[in-house]
Design a protein around this motif. Structure first.
Motif, mmCIF file in Angstrom:
data_model
loop_
_atom_site.group_PDB
_atom_site.id
_atom_site.type_symbol
_atom_site.label_atom_id
_atom_site.label_comp_id
_atom_site.label_asym_id
_atom_site.label_seq_id
_atom_site.Cartn_x
_atom_site.Cartn_y
_atom_site.Cartn_z
ATOM 1 N N LEU B 220 88.920 28.368 29.524
ATOM 2 C CA LEU B 220 87.929 27.862 30.025
ATOM 3 C C LEU B 220 87.764 27.205 31.415
ATOM 4 O O LEU B 220 87.660 26.010 31.936
ATOM 5 N N VAL B 221 87.750 28.021 32.103
ATOM 6 C CA VAL B 221 88.829 27.396 34.403
ATOM 7 C C VAL B 221 87.493 28.773 34.956
ATOM 8 O O VAL B 221 87.449 29.602 35.321
ATOM 9 N N GLU B 222 86.658 27.736 35.827
ATOM 10 C CA GLU B 222 85.957 28.315 36.504
ATOM 11 C C GLU B 222 86.325 27.712 38.572
ATOM 12 O O GLU B 222 85.980 26.586 38.201
ATOM 13 N N ILE B 223 86.973 28.567 38.610
ATOM 14 C CA ILE B 223 87.460 27.537 40.416
ATOM 15 C C ILE B 223 85.931 27.840 41.360
ATOM 16 O O ILE B 223 85.620 28.868 41.584
ATOM 17 N N LYS B 238 77.741 29.337 36.247
ATOM 18 C CA LYS B 238 79.021 30.863 35.662
ATOM 19 C C LYS B 238 79.607 30.689 34.435
ATOM 20 O O LYS B 238 80.444 31.517 33.584
ATOM 21 N N LEU B 239 80.668 29.301 34.645
ATOM 22 C CA LEU B 239 80.975 29.263 32.903
ATOM 23 C C LEU B 239 80.543 29.542 31.994
ATOM 24 O O LEU B 239 80.636 30.290 30.702
ATOM 25 N N LEU B 240 79.789 28.856 32.079
ATOM 26 C CA LEU B 240 78.259 28.917 30.369
ATOM 27 C C LEU B 240 77.584 31.017 30.404
ATOM 28 O O LEU B 240 78.215 30.727 29.392
ATOM 29 N N ALA B 241 76.963 31.477 31.333
ATOM 30 C CA ALA B 241 77.510 32.667 31.205
ATOM 31 C C ALA B 241 78.594 33.707 30.517
ATOM 32 O O ALA B 241 78.083 34.039 30.080
ATOM 33 N N ARG B 242 79.632 32.824 31.165
ATOM 34 C CA ARG B 242 81.058 33.643 30.632
ATOM 35 C C ARG B 242 80.745 33.066 29.339
ATOM 36 O O ARG B 242 81.568 33.839 28.311
ATOM 37 N N ASP B 243 81.636 31.828 28.661
ATOM 38 C CA ASP B 243 82.054 31.342 27.630
ATOM 39 C C ASP B 243 80.831 30.240 27.560
ATOM 40 O O ASP B 243 81.480 28.904 28.854
ATOM 41 N N ASN B 244 80.419 30.170 25.924
ATOM 42 C CA ASN B 244 79.623 28.738 25.929
ATOM 43 C C ASN B 244 80.704 27.555 24.725
ATOM 44 O O ASN B 244 79.886 26.524 24.320
#
Lengths: 342, 342
Positions: B220-223, B238-244
DNA sequence: CTGAAAGCGCTTACAG
DNA sequence: CTGAAAGCGCTTACAG
């Protein structure tokens, strides 16, 4: 390939390579004098300079020219959040024309101020921007006597004859007061900054004047010794012990306001439900605080860059006499101010 | 009384007054060499110096000695609240031994970094403290090749052979993670700082390592590209859109954390009720924010002063080889972290 | 313990 | 357009 402790390349190395006199190299490399030199030589010199990785020794040039292309900046404390934007404004403006800036913290102590100035003079600074002015300031007087080009920023001195970039305090304080009055506040207190600073003094004076114009009490004032959170806290407690008949506070700056809020929290008073409060300066992150502090935005970066522009003009002799540049502040309404509860 | 444009008093003026050679004056005024001069002469020289208001021309002394008693400091941006305390630590330590510090903002642009360094070299700085290191950094390599005494602060480079004062990231990240795990979080995300910085990179690596040790998800990483509020906001979305599927976020620094909080607010998520979040650095005023951000306190002032001590030792040849000084951070628990809701 | 001289790397009148 | 010389204010071998 690379030697240990390579000797720095000088103008003479270039002269040897191009086979001209080093004074010719000096001229060729000077934007003002390169037109005294034939274009071919200039070109050759530039090429050689590049090849050798030459960069001028500013120290040598300073010594000869008796100017350093450096300016000094005196602030109380870099960690006070008002100053970084001011300094950044100064740096960007100064660096854009090849100037370096040296800043020193004085912690509002005259001795440190003197030391810093000495050091700067030893480094032949071309001028100085001072953010630490007290209303009567012997150190500044000394600068003037020594003909050091000088501009004050934020705070100024009582006497004129000096360039300063300050805030239109009348406008700022009036904006806060009108705001509070429109919220039906009639008993408005003031936590005043140190009276030996122009900002502390003028804000307090203007406050009193405008309160009188509106026929409101103007005696709910507590004076602080420093523009700090702790002093704000102390002053609030003192004020409250003396007279609790106010529903709003105008603080002399944001840190004082935060201190007041701390003191209120300690005794269970709510902002803005019980008391409205406003700050001054608009330091970073106020909008994220709880409650978000209503304040007067001071254009910090712009003050820094304007002060620098004036100083640079003074240095190059283009400044037409001392004067005060008064910048416009702007009221920023957040949620530390609300309709008076009574 | 006061002449206009008074000529600065030099060592020769003192020599004339005391009737000795100016080289004698130079020696008498030098702490290291004054014992070569008879006490009476020293006394007379000192008196004359005082009387004339003499202060040394550091520029001239620098030129001759080829050292300037000045150090340079490279930071990304003074207005980023991490840096003022670091710089204050540097200034206090440097000034205590008569050094001046010149700081320059690079805005994380290599060109500005190069320019700043050029300028500093032109001013014959005795060494430089760099807070802008990227993991592979050509500018720093250049400094090393040019034998400029150098110490890195906060960020370091991948290669060793250079002095650096950094944070024990393993300790810091582990402290946050243990805290979140103790609050029953099992799906912990990471908003990582730029991977070309050692801080961004190491924090992310250490995160992943420890999550694996605890058999928790580490994907669960966003750079982000920069350590800014805006980048934090962008990354969160971006992170949330990918995986909540996460209930907590460890942000690479405080600004990124604030950005995440902004993004959450926008879509109506509550901190810490819906998602817990932690920062890193402990910039000023976090405790006043709403919610107050849990974070890892980095000893900023001390890092600055330690880096300076090391640099000064290098300059005087007392430093025993390059090494990394790893400072201990400290978890500060506030109310942006709470028990996982599910 | 002190002096006389040279020089750090530039700039700038002064000549030509 | 270019060169030769002097000098900015210090420091530091080298003598004595």
């Amino acid at each position: 390939m690379q030697r240990k402790t390579r000797r720095k390349v000088t103008i003479r190395d270039i002269a040897d390579l191009v086979d001209v006199h080093h004074s010719t190299v000096s001229r060729a490399l000077s934007p003002e004098k390169c037109d005294q030199i034939s274009p071919e030589v200039v070109k050759k010199v530039e090429k050689a300079a590049k090849k050798l990785g030459y960069y001028p020794n500013i120290v040598a040039s300073s010594l000869k020219q008796n100017r350093s292309f450096a300016i000094g900046v005196l602030i109380p404390d870099l960690m006070n959040p008002v100053f970084p934007p001011i300094i950044r404004g100064i740096q960007d403006t100064a660096e854009a024309v090849g100037y370096t800036v040296i800043t020193a913290n004085t912690d509002d102590e005259e001795a440190k101020e003197r030391d810093a100035l000495r050091m700067m003079q030893g480094r032949s600074i071309d001028g100085v921007i001072i953010a630490t002015a007290r209303r009567t300031d012997p150190v500044i007087k000394e600068c003037i006597d020594n003909d050091i080009p000088l501009v004050l920023v934020n705070r100024t001195i009582d006497h004129d004859g000096v360039n300063a970039v300050v805030i239109d305090e009348d406008f700022g304080i009036r904006a806060v007061l009108d705001h509070l009055i429109s919220l039906k506040h009639t008993n408005i207190a003031h936590i005043a900054g140190p009276q030996h600073t122009s900002t502390g003094y003028h804000r307090a004076r203007v406050m009193a004047d405008h309160l009188r114009v509106h026929s409101l009490r103007s005696d709910l004032v507590e004076i602080t010794e420093k523009f700090t959170v702790e002093e704000g806290r102390r002053a609030f407690r003192k004020l409250l012990a003396r007279d609790n008949g106010f529903t709003a506070i105008v603080a002399g700056n944001d840190l004082l306001a935060l201190g007041c809020m701390d003191a209120m929290k300690e005794i269970g008073l709510l902002v803005p439900e019980n008391i409205s409060i406003s700050g001054y300066d608009d330091i970073q992150f106020l909008e994220r605080m709880s409650p978000a502090l209503t304040t007067v935005l001071v254009p910090k970066y712009e003050m820094g860059s304007q002060a620098t522009r004036i100083l640079l003009d003074m240095i190059s002799g283009e400044n037409n006499g001392p004067g005060e540049l008064r910048m416009q502040p702007r009221l920023v309404i957040r949620n530390s101010t609300a309709v008076a509860y009574k």
